[in-house]
Write an enzyme that holds these catalytic residues in place. Sequence first.
Site, PDB file in Angstrom:
ATOM      1  N   ARG A  35      20.199   4.303  -8.192  1.00 11.22           N
ATOM      2  CA  ARG A  35      20.336   2.655  -9.543  1.00 11.22           C
ATOM      3  C   ARG A  35      21.921   3.342 -10.284  1.00 11.22           C
ATOM      4  O   ARG A  35      21.721   2.031 -11.465  1.00 11.22           O
ATOM      5  CB  ARG A  35      19.257   4.076 -10.869  1.00 11.22           C
ATOM      6  N   LYS A 198      -5.489   6.013  -6.307  1.00  5.93           N
ATOM      7  CA  LYS A 198      -6.148   5.373  -7.104  1.00  5.93           C
ATOM      8  C   LYS A 198      -7.062   4.171  -7.552  1.00  5.93           C
ATOM      9  O   LYS A 198      -5.578   3.265  -7.903  1.00  5.93           O
ATOM     10  CB  LYS A 198      -6.283   6.221  -8.424  1.00  5.93           C
ATOM     11  N   GLY A 354       7.501   3.137  -6.016  1.00  8.72           N
ATOM     12  CA  GLY A 354       7.824   3.903  -5.061  1.00  8.72           C
ATOM     13  C   GLY A 354       7.178   3.897  -3.765  1.00  8.72           C
ATOM     14  O   GLY A 354       8.516   4.057  -3.026  1.00  8.72           O
ATOM     15  N   GLY A 377       6.689   1.302 -12.651  1.00 11.32           N
ATOM     16  CA  GLY A 377       5.682   0.911 -14.343  1.00 11.32           C
ATOM     17  C   GLY A 377       6.078  -0.533 -14.357  1.00 11.32           C
ATOM     18  O   GLY A 377       4.758  -1.123 -14.903  1.00 11.32           O
TER      19      GLY A 377
HETATM   20  P1  AMP Z   1       0.186   5.524  -5.779  1.00 11.75           P
HETATM   21  O1  AMP Z   1       1.282   6.336  -6.643  1.00 11.75           O
HETATM   22  O2  AMP Z   1      -0.952   5.620  -6.313  1.00 11.75           O
HETATM   23  O3  AMP Z   1       0.772   4.440  -4.947  1.00 11.75           O
HETATM   24  O4  AMP Z   1      -0.552   6.753  -3.895  1.00 11.75           O
HETATM   25  C1  AMP Z   1       0.527   7.420  -3.220  1.00 11.75           C
HETATM   26  C2  AMP Z   1      -0.060   8.351  -2.625  1.00 11.75           C
HETATM   27  O5  AMP Z   1      -1.364   8.078  -2.568  1.00 11.75           O
HETATM   28  C3  AMP Z   1       1.065   8.919  -1.561  1.00 11.75           C
HETATM   29  O6  AMP Z   1       1.542  10.194  -2.088  1.00 11.75           O
HETATM   30  C4  AMP Z   1      -0.269   8.706  -1.216  1.00 11.75           C
HETATM   31  O7  AMP Z   1      -0.185   9.669  -0.056  1.00 11.75           O
HETATM   32  C5  AMP Z   1      -1.651   8.955  -1.075  1.00 11.75           C
HETATM   33  N1  AMP Z   1      -2.993   8.755  -0.638  1.00 11.75           N
HETATM   34  C6  AMP Z   1      -2.470   7.320   0.147  1.00 11.75           C
HETATM   35  N2  AMP Z   1      -3.887   7.009   0.814  1.00 11.75           N
HETATM   36  C7  AMP Z   1      -4.976   8.309   0.360  1.00 11.75           C
HETATM   37  C8  AMP Z   1      -6.084   8.711   0.453  1.00 11.75           C
HETATM   38  N3  AMP Z   1      -6.821   8.388   1.813  1.00 11.75           N
HETATM   39  N4  AMP Z   1      -6.847  10.056   0.668  1.00 11.75           N
HETATM   40  C9  AMP Z   1      -6.197  10.687  -0.258  1.00 11.75           C
HETATM   41  N5  AMP Z   1      -3.926  10.147  -1.200  1.00 11.75           N
HETATM   42  C10 AMP Z   1      -4.129   9.091  -0.405  1.00 11.75           C
END
Ligand code: AMP
Length: 396
Positions: A35, A198, A354, A377
């Site tokens: 950064r 999520k 990220g 974000g």
């Molecule tokens: P995000 O910060 O919402 O982009 O989520 C990233 C995180 O989602 C990573 O740490 C992944 O390990 C997790 N992730 C991806 N696929 C899955 C899954 N099928 N079940 C649980 N966690 C997941």
Amino acid sequence: MNTVEKFSFSGEKVLVRVDFNVPFDAEFRITDDSRIRAALPTIKKILADGGSVILMSHLGRPKQGFSEKYSLKHLLYPLTELLQIPIKFAKDCIGEETVRLSATLQSGEVLLLENLRFYKEEEMGDKYFAAKLAALGTFYVNDAFGTAHRAHASTAIIANYFPEKKAFGYLMAKEVTNASQVMKASQGPFTAIVGGAKVSDKILIVENLLTIADNIIIGGGMAYTFFKASGGEIGNSLYEPDRLEVCIDILKKAKAKGVQIYLPVDSIIADKFAADANTQNGASDQIPSGWMGLDIGFEACEKFRSILLDSKTILWNGPMGVFEMPAFENGTKIVAQSVADATLLGAFSLIGGGDSAAAAHQFGFAEKVSYISTGGGALLEYFEGKTLPGIAAIES
Ligand code: AMP
């Protein structure tokens, strides 16, 4: 676009909002200085023009007032090393002593201000606080894309005090140009790949993408709420019961708009959330109880790859599985490889967020895509279709 390139800063005291929110180890050594490096071209341009630079940033989320842990003084030495000139430091971002330091700042010199968030007024977007910061300089430059979605005193409100003398820094300009190139999607087909844990974090972006994308690929943990909503058996996979309706709604809207939504037909399923779990490749909507989908399966990988190779604009946000564990990295790796290959075939590709950026680096494809955004974000909100205060403040 109003960028620093259009101005000569000779004789100006330029207040530059940077994003120096860097990670430290226990001894306050910076573990990733990207950064800081990203802000160097803007700083160097101002200095080369004969201006002086007053650097403003936040660091972490301090509660109230000064705290050693979040002091920007820990950046003084690394910044001196990177710029190869001595840097002055103001122990407070406003106040008498800081006014004196800025008043005596000579052309070619750099003054680093203490963490802006030691004042709650920063995040409140307080105009009196913004006015005090503004009084330190004669020109305002925003080079902090990471905080562009916040209407904070130093990221947006301060711009009101520089109606004619404000500009985007190089990094910010690059981020905005690349993100808008994707949004325009002038070259189709446009495929968006959305993944991560999520549905709730990605709903707004998926809804907005329905108005611009031709294809939306959904992977990662969020895919299982879609399968559940369509009546599938997802075993113990991650899912959000309160998002079932919104998933149905998205599938309906996509159909009405002629947007193709692709879910992973199969998954790598595991009998526990662990690197040494027993695994199988199975249908994503028939996952037995006690098992969970932790990556997209082989057929899904092939399908997603072929869609990506046929695309001319690509946006990727979020991993396809738990890529931190080697047993569940394959889907994310294949997608990273496919985005790189599509880029070689002439597609414009942008990776944001990220985790997907980390994956592109981890698997060695970072140099093979068109652009990797630094904004988490901020980038998400941009693709949700929102106006980012940090951008609007310079453009208005
Ligand atoms: P995000 O910060 O919402 O982009 O989520 C990233 C995180 O989602 C990573 O740490 C992944 O390990 C997790 N992730 C991806 N696929 C899955 C899954 N099928 N079940 C649980 N966690 C997941």
